[in-house]
Each structure stands twice: as structure tokens, then as C-alpha cells.
Design a protein around this motif. Structure first.
Motif, mmCIF file in Angstrom:
data_model
loop_
_atom_site.group_PDB
_atom_site.id
_atom_site.type_symbol
_atom_site.label_atom_id
_atom_site.label_comp_id
_atom_site.label_asym_id
_atom_site.label_seq_id
_atom_site.Cartn_x
_atom_site.Cartn_y
_atom_site.Cartn_z
ATOM 1 N N SER A 317 -27.803 -31.086 45.543
ATOM 2 C CA SER A 317 -27.419 -30.699 46.908
ATOM 3 C C SER A 317 -26.027 -31.178 47.288
ATOM 4 O O SER A 317 -25.593 -30.985 48.428
ATOM 5 N N LEU A 318 -25.323 -31.793 46.349
ATOM 6 C CA LEU A 318 -24.000 -32.343 46.654
ATOM 7 C C LEU A 318 -22.985 -31.237 46.886
ATOM 8 O O LEU A 318 -23.031 -30.179 46.265
ATOM 9 N N ALA A 319 -22.055 -31.493 47.778
ATOM 10 C CA ALA A 319 -20.933 -30.593 48.037
ATOM 11 C C ALA A 319 -19.640 -31.393 47.935
ATOM 12 O O ALA A 319 -19.665 -32.619 47.842
ATOM 13 N N GLY A 320 -18.506 -30.683 47.953
ATOM 14 C CA GLY A 320 -17.210 -31.356 47.903
ATOM 15 C C GLY A 320 -16.654 -31.434 46.509
ATOM 16 O O GLY A 320 -17.395 -31.502 45.530
ATOM 17 N N SER A 321 -15.336 -31.430 46.405
ATOM 18 C CA SER A 321 -14.668 -31.498 45.103
ATOM 19 C C SER A 321 -13.948 -32.826 44.930
ATOM 20 O O SER A 321 -14.247 -33.607 44.026
ATOM 21 N N THR A 322 -12.996 -33.122 45.824
ATOM 22 C CA THR A 322 -12.271 -34.396 45.736
ATOM 23 C C THR A 322 -13.211 -35.568 45.919
ATOM 24 O O THR A 322 -13.165 -36.556 45.189
ATOM 25 N N GLN A 323 -14.087 -35.452 46.909
ATOM 26 C CA GLN A 323 -15.072 -36.501 47.174
ATOM 27 C C GLN A 323 -16.403 -35.837 47.504
ATOM 28 O O GLN A 323 -16.498 -35.050 48.436
ATOM 29 N N GLN A 324 -17.419 -36.149 46.733
ATOM 30 C CA GLN A 324 -18.712 -35.505 46.930
ATOM 31 C C GLN A 324 -19.443 -36.095 48.129
ATOM 32 O O GLN A 324 -19.265 -37.260 48.480
ATOM 33 N N TYR A 325 -20.277 -35.263 48.759
ATOM 34 C CA TYR A 325 -21.052 -35.702 49.903
ATOM 35 C C TYR A 325 -22.320 -34.867 49.991
ATOM 36 O O TYR A 325 -22.447 -33.809 49.356
ATOM 37 N N ILE A 326 -23.262 -35.344 50.781
ATOM 38 C CA ILE A 326 -24.442 -34.561 51.102
ATOM 39 C C ILE A 326 -24.489 -34.388 52.618
ATOM 40 O O ILE A 326 -24.195 -35.330 53.373
ATOM 41 N N SER A 327 -24.814 -33.204 53.068
ATOM 42 C CA SER A 327 -24.813 -32.914 54.502
ATOM 43 C C SER A 327 -26.103 -33.393 55.159
ATOM 44 O O SER A 327 -27.135 -33.575 54.498
ATOM 45 N N LEU A 328 -26.023 -33.559 56.472
ATOM 46 C CA LEU A 328 -27.198 -33.971 57.232
ATOM 47 C C LEU A 328 -28.286 -32.899 57.162
ATOM 48 O O LEU A 328 -29.477 -33.217 57.057
ATOM 49 N N SER A 329 -27.892 -31.640 57.175
ATOM 50 C CA SER A 329 -28.882 -30.554 57.122
ATOM 51 C C SER A 329 -29.647 -30.565 55.803
ATOM 52 O O SER A 329 -30.855 -30.289 55.780
ATOM 53 N N GLU A 330 -28.961 -30.884 54.693
ATOM 54 C CA GLU A 330 -29.637 -30.960 53.392
ATOM 55 C C GLU A 330 -30.655 -32.096 53.378
ATOM 56 O O GLU A 330 -31.743 -31.964 52.808
ATOM 57 N N LEU A 331 -30.316 -33.214 53.993
ATOM 58 C CA LEU A 331 -31.257 -34.331 54.049
ATOM 59 C C LEU A 331 -32.466 -33.977 54.901
ATOM 60 O O LEU A 331 -33.603 -34.307 54.557
ATOM 61 N N ARG A 332 -32.221 -33.307 56.001
ATOM 62 C CA ARG A 332 -33.315 -32.980 56.907
ATOM 63 C C ARG A 332 -34.331 -32.019 56.288
ATOM 64 O O ARG A 332 -35.524 -32.089 56.594
ATOM 65 N N LYS A 333 -33.876 -31.140 55.421
ATOM 66 C CA LYS A 333 -34.797 -30.156 54.839
ATOM 67 C C LYS A 333 -35.317 -30.569 53.461
ATOM 68 O O LYS A 333 -35.927 -29.775 52.752
ATOM 69 N N MET A 334 -35.112 -31.839 53.104
ATOM 70 C CA MET A 334 -35.633 -32.338 51.835
ATOM 71 C C MET A 334 -37.157 -32.266 51.823
ATOM 72 O O MET A 334 -37.817 -32.748 52.754
#
Length: 386
Positions: A317-334
Motif C-alpha cells: 500500500s506504499l506510495a511515493g518515490s523519493t520518500q515512501q509513505y502510507i496514507s491515512l485512508s489506506e490504514l483505515r480500510k485495512m
């Protein structure tokens, strides 16, 4: 106590960095037996093992080099820039590590380690760059430290090491207890008859501020991902903010006892369980799971977040190229399987004593760290002599 000034370069036999074999070549990693250290494992600690290994072929096809035990390793990139460790086994590192082989005729490696720990804030402030803060070997080579004569270095190194010996023992006990808890979690989950839902239906999921409040000398700590420990947070190194900024952040992101934090940027997925009763910090770019609102579910959610299934979900579910991150929406729908009340009650009977003991050991460690860190500058300045 008389001190002499030295640059790091002048007290080292050699200073090296590491290397990373091409990640696309499985032969460089699969079934590897050469310990290979990443900066995320550096956290003012002693390194006895690494999370990753490389093969002889990977070693030969990269700039990685073996370093002897009892080197000082400084993280140079990203959120861990300026953090320090001592390796207690021979190992290799990636290129984001600066490895210092101390000349033992001039300095005690333990004393140098504590001197660098004492300079962490200054050292990390030297990091430069854009999205990712970086140190470089030249900055580290030119860093000055004050050294007393070797006998005094040994005495101070011995005393401060006693604190870390006890902290390390508690950490080993905690790791064993957590492994037991995870084993119970995995075994019970196979038999659970609960329902499958998404995390936001079980616990309120928020995040900290994305702003950058002005820092000041005194005030409330602003905790980011680099300050997260497995149980609790490091409050000695965060920037301090004023009360109005603290209150504004906590209007939507207030952390309470028995909440859980997770890093969302950079090294994503670091979990921190908050068990201390007095909480006086705010959070930035950190996920907040408000498990304090439902204490029956807290231990189950904690182990769910520490489980392999959550790690796999995060990796996909990671996004980003220079620095990877996970969004709040991805965490909420886990997706998460929730036990029924009977199952949850039985599970808590096993999990609560283990997690409670972990928290007790963690509290003791926090007291030891506070005492050690109070003594540290006094010993290094000569204010207290041995």
C-alpha cells in the motif's frame, strides 16, 4: 579532569561506508549469511544481529565492506540521520552508514559512543538536503569531541555501560515476551469465529499534524516517526513547541494512555504502544490508533498491527518515490478479523499479563535512560569525576 580536542578523523584507524547490492538480483540476497545493516536498525543501541543478510556474490558485487565488532556506526540518511550504534558482531552495512574504527591507543570506543550520543542534536542539525536529510562522511570526520585521558575514558565508559547492560537485558526479556504474545495471537487467530471488517470500524484512526510548528528551547515535545520506540516514545530528542501549537495539534490528534502510534513516512510501519500515564507530547506525520477508547480491543489490535499480515498490507500500500509513505485512508480500510466477545475475553486473559510485564520493564528502562542521560553530560564535562 583535563580534556583535549580531537576531530573524529584523528581518533579513527579508518572510516568507511557500506554498499547495497542491486535489489533486482535475487542471487545477492537469497540464502545470504553475511549480516547486512540498514540505518533503520540504528537507534542508540548495540547491534547483535541484523534484519537482512547478503550473499558472498552480493558482497563481491557491491561496495559493502566487512567491519570488525566494536565499531561505532552513524546513520547518515533520512529520519535516522545522526543516530548511533555499536556493532557487537562483525557485519557489513549499506551506504547510509558511516563506520568508525576507533584507535584504541587514543580513545575508548564506548566513551566515543557516549560522546557522540551527547552530540546527537548538534550532529543531526548538520544534516542537509530536501525531502530527505543527509549527513556525509566529511561532516562526521570534521566533528570535534573532547577526550580526557584514557583511564578516565574507561571509567566513564564502564559506568554508563552498566545502565545500557540493564536496559539491554530488559529489552531481551521484552522481545521474548512479545514473541510469546505473537505466538498466542497467531495460534488463536486460526480458530477465531469473528467477523471480517476494516480497521476504521474497530478503532478511530487519525494522524498527527502535517504542519511544522516553530521549535523553541523549552515546551512540549513534537514526536515524529524517528522518536518512536516499540513501547513508548523517546522524549529526549524531539523539537519543543509552544503550548498554543501543542493544544492546536491535540484538538484532533491527542494521544492518550493505551493508544498506539505508527510511522507513516520514510520507514513505514514502526509501532509504538503508549502505556505511560502522563503524556505531554504531540505528534507529527504519525498515525494514531485510539485504542484507549476500547480497552477490550487494545491488545488484539496491538498484535494485529505488529503481525506479518499488517506488514504485508503496508508493503503493498506504499506510495511515493523519493520518500515512501502510507496514507491515512489506506490504514483505515485495512482488513481485520475481529473476535467475538467471548473469544476476546479469553484472548485478553493470555495477552494482558505479557503486555503488562513488557510495559513494566519499559518503564524501568525509561527511568534508567533518564538517569543515564542526566549523568552523561556531567561525566563528559568533568562536572562529576570518578
Amino acid at each position: 579532569m583535563k580534556f583535549s580536542n580531537y576531530c573524529i578523523l584523528d581518533i579513527c584507524n579508518k572510516i568507511t561506508t557500506g554498499g547495497t547490492p542491486k535489489s533486482t538480483n535475487k542471487e545477492f540476497y537469497e540464502n545470504g549469511n553475511i549480516p547486512w545493516l540498514n540505518t533503520k536498525e540504528i537507534n542508540f543501541n548495540r547491534i547483535y544481529h541484523t534484519d537482512a543478510f547478503i550473499t558472498k556474490k552480493g558482497y563481491d558485487n557491491s561496495s559493502a565492506k566487512w567491519i570488525d565488532e566494536n565499531n561505532i556506526i552513524i546513520a547518515m540518511y533520512g529520519a535516522t540521520a545522526g543516530k548511533i550504534a555499536i556493532n557487537k558482531i562483525p557485519l557489513t552495512t549499506n551506504q547510509a552508514c558511516c563506520n568508525l574504527s576507533i584507535n584504541h591507543k587514543i580513545a575508548d570506543y564506548r566513551y566515543v559512543y557516549y560522546a557522540l550520543v551527547n552530540k546527537y542534536k548538534y550532529l543531526s542539525s548538520l544534516a542537509n538536503g530536501g525531502a530527505q536529510q543527509n549527513l556525509n562522511t566529511n561532516i562526521i570526520k570534521e566533528l570535534e569531541i573532547e577526550l580526557p585521558k584514557l583511564p578516565e575514558q574507561y571509567k566513564i565508559g564502564n559506568l554508563l555501560s552498566l545502565f545500557d547492560d540493564k536496559i539491554e537485558l530488559n529489552n531481551k526479556i521484552n522481545k521474548n515476551l512479545e514473541n510469546q504474545a505473537l505466538s498466542i495471537y497467531y495460534n488463536w487467530k486460526k480458530e477465531l469465529k469473528g467477523k471480517l471488517t476494516v480497521l476504521q470500524d474497530v478503532v478511530d484512526v487519525r494522524d498527527g499534524t502535517h504542519d511544522s510548528p516553530k521549535s523553541q528551547n523549552n515546551g512540549y515535545p513534537l514526536v515524529t516517526s524517528k522518536h518512536l520506540n516499540e513501547y513508548g516514545v523517546d522524549l529526549s530528542t524531539p523539537n519543543k513547541i509552544c503550548k498554543s501549537d501543542f493544544d492546536k495539534i491535540n484538538e484532533r490528534s491527542k494521544v492518550d494512555t493505551y493508544d498506539i502510534l505508527m510511522s507513516m513516512i520514510g520507514t513505514v510501519g514502526l509501532i509504538s504502544f503508549i502505556s505511560q500515564q502522563e503524556i505531554n507530547f504531540a505528534i507529527k506525520n504519525v498515525a494514531l490508533f485510539k485504542t484507549s477508547q476500547n480497552l477490550n480491543i487494545v491488545y488484539y489490535v496491538l498484535l494485529f498491527l505488529k503481525s506479518s499480515e499488517t506488514k504485508n498490507y503496508i508493503n503493498t500500500s506504499l506510495a511515493g518515490s523519493t520518500q515512501q509513505y502510507i496514507s491515512l485512508s489506506e490504514l483505515r480500510k485495512m482488513p481485520i478479523l475481529i473476535p467475538n466477545d467471548t473469544e476476546l475475553s479469553k484472548l485478553n486473559n493470555f495477552l494482558k499479563p505479557l503486555i503488562t510485564l513488557i510495559c513494566k520493564n519499559t518503564d524501568e528502562n525509561m527511568s534508567l535512560i533518564k538517569l543515564r542521560d542526566t549523568l552523561l553530560p556531567k561525566l563528559l564535562s568533568g562536572e562529576i569525576s570518578l
